[in-house]
Structures are given as C-alpha cells and as structure tokens.
Design a protein around this motif. Structure first.
Motif, PDB file in Angstrom:
ATOM      1  N   VAL A 127       2.595  -3.077 -20.744  1.00 24.46           N
ATOM      2  CA  VAL A 127       2.155  -2.950 -19.105  1.00 24.46           C
ATOM      3  C   VAL A 127       2.428  -4.264 -18.289  1.00 24.46           C
ATOM      4  N   ASP A 128       2.805  -5.037 -18.856  1.00 22.80           N
ATOM      5  CA  ASP A 128       3.421  -6.204 -17.952  1.00 22.80           C
ATOM      6  C   ASP A 128       4.554  -5.706 -17.220  1.00 22.80           C
ATOM      7  N   ARG A 129       5.728  -4.930 -18.099  1.00 22.28           N
ATOM      8  CA  ARG A 129       6.398  -4.362 -17.425  1.00 22.28           C
ATOM      9  C   ARG A 129       6.543  -3.687 -17.100  1.00 22.28           C
ATOM     10  N   LEU A 130       5.502  -2.323 -16.865  1.00 18.01           N
ATOM     11  CA  LEU A 130       5.162  -1.108 -16.088  1.00 18.01           C
ATOM     12  C   LEU A 130       4.872  -1.724 -14.033  1.00 18.01           C
ATOM     13  N   LEU A 131       4.280  -3.054 -14.721  1.00 18.34           N
ATOM     14  CA  LEU A 131       3.696  -3.870 -13.551  1.00 18.34           C
ATOM     15  C   LEU A 131       5.024  -4.387 -12.578  1.00 18.34           C
ATOM     16  N   GLN A 138       0.010  -4.893  -4.837  1.00 12.27           N
ATOM     17  CA  GLN A 138       0.003  -3.451  -5.801  1.00 12.27           C
ATOM     18  C   GLN A 138       0.011  -4.076  -7.168  1.00 12.27           C
ATOM     19  N   ALA A 139       0.413  -4.723  -7.453  1.00 14.13           N
ATOM     20  CA  ALA A 139       0.510  -4.491  -9.508  1.00 14.13           C
ATOM     21  C   ALA A 139      -1.040  -5.490  -9.737  1.00 14.13           C
ATOM     22  N   ARG A 140      -1.288  -6.211  -8.325  1.00 11.86           N
ATOM     23  CA  ARG A 140      -3.016  -7.226  -8.756  1.00 11.86           C
ATOM     24  C   ARG A 140      -4.238  -6.227  -8.604  1.00 11.86           C
ATOM     25  N   ALA A 141      -3.831  -5.148  -7.806  1.00  7.71           N
ATOM     26  CA  ALA A 141      -4.674  -4.433  -7.237  1.00  7.71           C
ATOM     27  C   ALA A 141      -5.478  -3.531  -8.991  1.00  7.71           C
ATOM     28  N   ILE A 142      -4.507  -2.733  -9.406  1.00  4.30           N
ATOM     29  CA  ILE A 142      -4.242  -2.374 -10.502  1.00  4.30           C
ATOM     30  C   ILE A 142      -4.591  -3.502 -11.879  1.00  4.30           C
ATOM     31  N   ARG A 143      -4.058  -4.374 -11.801  1.00 14.01           N
ATOM     32  CA  ARG A 143      -4.953  -4.674 -13.086  1.00 14.01           C
ATOM     33  C   ARG A 143      -6.021  -5.669 -12.635  1.00 14.01           C
ATOM     34  N   ASP A 144      -6.515  -5.625 -11.364  1.00 18.67           N
ATOM     35  CA  ASP A 144      -8.062  -6.014 -11.498  1.00 18.67           C
ATOM     36  C   ASP A 144      -8.660  -5.244 -11.727  1.00 18.67           C
ATOM     37  N   SER A 151     -14.641  -4.424  -9.419  1.00 20.01           N
ATOM     38  CA  SER A 151     -15.036  -3.071  -9.159  1.00 20.01           C
ATOM     39  C   SER A 151     -13.817  -3.711  -8.403  1.00 20.01           C
ATOM     40  N   VAL A 152     -13.839  -2.803  -7.073  1.00 19.00           N
ATOM     41  CA  VAL A 152     -13.214  -2.972  -5.881  1.00 19.00           C
ATOM     42  C   VAL A 152     -13.326  -3.554  -5.076  1.00 19.00           C
ATOM     43  N   ALA A 153     -15.074  -3.751  -4.696  1.00 14.91           N
ATOM     44  CA  ALA A 153     -15.598  -5.021  -3.856  1.00 14.91           C
ATOM     45  C   ALA A 153     -15.046  -6.425  -4.130  1.00 14.91           C
ATOM     46  N   GLU A 154     -15.563  -6.479  -5.987  1.00 10.67           N
ATOM     47  CA  GLU A 154     -14.596  -7.759  -6.753  1.00 10.67           C
ATOM     48  C   GLU A 154     -13.636  -7.885  -6.557  1.00 10.67           C
ATOM     49  N   ALA A 155     -12.399  -7.344  -6.540  1.00 10.45           N
ATOM     50  CA  ALA A 155     -11.172  -7.058  -6.578  1.00 10.45           C
ATOM     51  C   ALA A 155     -10.400  -7.655  -5.736  1.00 10.45           C
ATOM     52  N   ALA A 156     -11.267  -7.267  -4.558  1.00  4.73           N
ATOM     53  CA  ALA A 156     -10.873  -7.174  -2.617  1.00  4.73           C
ATOM     54  C   ALA A 156     -11.328  -8.609  -2.745  1.00  4.73           C
ATOM     55  N   SER A 157     -13.039  -9.090  -2.615  1.00  2.00           N
ATOM     56  CA  SER A 157     -12.934 -10.730  -2.550  1.00  2.00           C
ATOM     57  C   SER A 157     -12.202 -11.749  -2.880  1.00  2.00           C
ATOM     58  N   ASP A 158     -11.987 -11.023  -4.450  1.00  2.00           N
ATOM     59  CA  ASP A 158     -10.502 -11.962  -5.224  1.00  2.00           C
ATOM     60  C   ASP A 158      -9.642 -12.245  -4.652  1.00  2.00           C
ATOM     61  N   ALA A 159      -9.332 -11.531  -4.265  1.00  2.00           N
ATOM     62  CA  ALA A 159      -7.410 -11.267  -3.631  1.00  2.00           C
ATOM     63  C   ALA A 159      -7.914 -11.512  -2.069  1.00  2.00           C
ATOM     64  N   VAL A 168      -6.142   1.334  -1.648  1.00  2.00           N
ATOM     65  CA  VAL A 168      -4.179   1.882  -0.806  1.00  2.00           C
ATOM     66  C   VAL A 168      -3.882   0.891  -1.788  1.00  2.00           C
ATOM     67  N   SER A 169      -3.409   0.324  -2.057  1.00  2.00           N
ATOM     68  CA  SER A 169      -2.714  -0.099  -2.859  1.00  2.00           C
ATOM     69  C   SER A 169      -2.476  -0.149  -4.584  1.00  2.00           C
ATOM     70  N   VAL A 170      -3.630   0.569  -5.187  1.00  2.44           N
ATOM     71  CA  VAL A 170      -4.153   1.197  -5.998  1.00  2.44           C
ATOM     72  C   VAL A 170      -3.789   2.556  -6.009  1.00  2.44           C
ATOM     73  N   HIS A 171      -4.235   3.140  -5.590  1.00  4.12           N
ATOM     74  CA  HIS A 171      -3.478   4.721  -4.998  1.00  4.12           C
ATOM     75  C   HIS A 171      -1.776   4.429  -4.873  1.00  4.12           C
ATOM     76  N   ARG A 172      -1.087   4.043  -4.390  1.00  4.76           N
ATOM     77  CA  ARG A 172       0.212   3.775  -4.383  1.00  4.76           C
ATOM     78  C   ARG A 172       1.057   3.114  -5.245  1.00  4.76           C
ATOM     79  N   GLY A 173       0.062   2.387  -5.560  1.00  6.72           N
ATOM     80  CA  GLY A 173       0.506   1.861  -7.098  1.00  6.72           C
ATOM     81  C   GLY A 173       0.436   2.866  -7.921  1.00  6.72           C
ATOM     82  N   LEU A 174      -0.131   3.548  -8.493  1.00  9.57           N
ATOM     83  CA  LEU A 174      -0.683   4.644  -9.378  1.00  9.57           C
ATOM     84  C   LEU A 174       0.471   5.794  -9.724  1.00  9.57           C
ATOM     85  N   LYS A 175       0.771   5.680  -7.786  1.00 14.37           N
ATOM     86  CA  LYS A 175       2.178   6.715  -7.446  1.00 14.37           C
ATOM     87  C   LYS A 175       3.069   6.726  -8.066  1.00 14.37           C
TER      88      LYS A 175
END
Length: 184
Positions: A127-131, A138-144, A151-159, A168-175
């Motif tokens: 997973v680390d290698r993929l990210l 994007q990597a942080r959003a996916i990891r979080d 949750s998205v709200a928690e990840a947004a607050s932390d970052a 958007v970061s999760v979507h684009r990163g996964l894509k």
C-alpha cells in the motif's frame, strides 16, 4: 433538530469560540461546549464500535472529562475539532488496549506468525508503495479515509482542508491508482 434548545451540530468556528471562551474563564461556554460535543462524540464512537451502546457512552464520558481536564493543552491557533477528535482517538485506542487479552512476551512471535503478521506487513508495504506515486495530498486523503477509517469530515479537519477537497483527492487518487494498476 435540537435538544434542550441547543443545536445538535455546531461549526468549527462555534466550537472553537466556546473552547476559547471557556479557557478565558466562561464556565457557561465550557458547559455549552461539552454539551455540543455529545452528539459528535456519540457519532464518532458509534461508527467505530457499532452496537456497543454502553461502551460508546463510557467513551463519550471519558472523552468529555479528558477535553475538560486537558483543555489547557489546546493551542488557540489550531482547529478545535482536530484537537478534540485526537483526544477521542486516544480514548478509543486506550479502550481497545484494555479489551485485548494479555499475552506472555515469549508467545508473541508465534502469535504474530499465526495471525498473518508477515502478510499484514507485506500488504502495508504494498500500500505504501502504491501511494508513493500519488501527490502527498491524495495519498494522505486515501490513507486517512480508506485505511485509517476516518470520516471525510475528520480527515478534512486533520489536514486543514475542506471536505470537498478531501473527497476530490480521494476520487482522483483512486482513479490514478486504478489507471496505474491497469497498465501493469
């Protein structure tokens, strides 16, 4: 929508204002802050513990006590919810530690092998290698959100990002990951 005249959901700005007012000696603001945190903490722990209602309430109370007793550690220049959810996460980790069985140190190697520790470590490295090929955001959003279970709200607050930015970061990163894996 309300309980005893107070809104169930409060914004970061409102919660931080109550926290700062409480730090400045306004006992009423401190009480309103702790009451406002009740539904937020119940949701936070409820999503992670499911139907263990008694444990959820115990953790909510422990966290409220910790928020109150450790309020002097809050940095006024930082978001309140990130600090509050960090306290809640520590309480959750403590809860899981209390629940696990105690195992003699001599037996740890056998248990780790039997429980697939090496497989888990290998998967983590994969997973680390993929990210690595993604932008840090994007990597942080996916990891979080996808690995750590925030949750998205928690990840947004932390970052310190908007929820939309995290989505958007999760979507684009996964894509991007999907495209890379298709090419292999």
């Amino acid at each position: 929508m309300t309980t005893s005249g107070t809104p169930l959901a409060r914004s970061e700005a409102e919660l931080k204002h109550l926290m700062v007012a409480g730090l400045d000696g306004d006992a009423g603001a401190q009480e309103r802050l702790l009451r406002a945190m009740l539904p937020l903490l119940r949701g936070f722990f409820g999503r992670r513990l499911g139907r263990e209602a008694d444990e959820v309430e115990d953790l909510v109370q422990e966290t409220l006590i910790a928020l109150h007793t450790r309020r002097a550690t809050f940095d006024r220049d930082r978001p309140f919810t990130a600090w509050a959810y960090a306290v809640a996460r520590y309480k959750l980790v403590d809860h899981f530690r209390r629940r696990r069985a105690h195992v003699p140190v001599e037996d740890v190697a056998e248990i780790l092998l039997a429980e697939g520790f090496e497989d888990a470590l290998s998967a983590r490295l994969d997973v680390d290698r993929l990210l690595e090929g993604l932008s840090p955001k994007q990597a942080r959003a996916i990891r979080d959100t996808k690995i750590s279970g925030l949750s998205v709200a928690e990840a947004a607050s932390d970052a310190k990002l908007s929820e939309a930015d995290v989505k958007v970061s999760v979507h684009r990163g996964l894509k991007a990951l999907a495209e890379r894996l298709k090419g292999q």
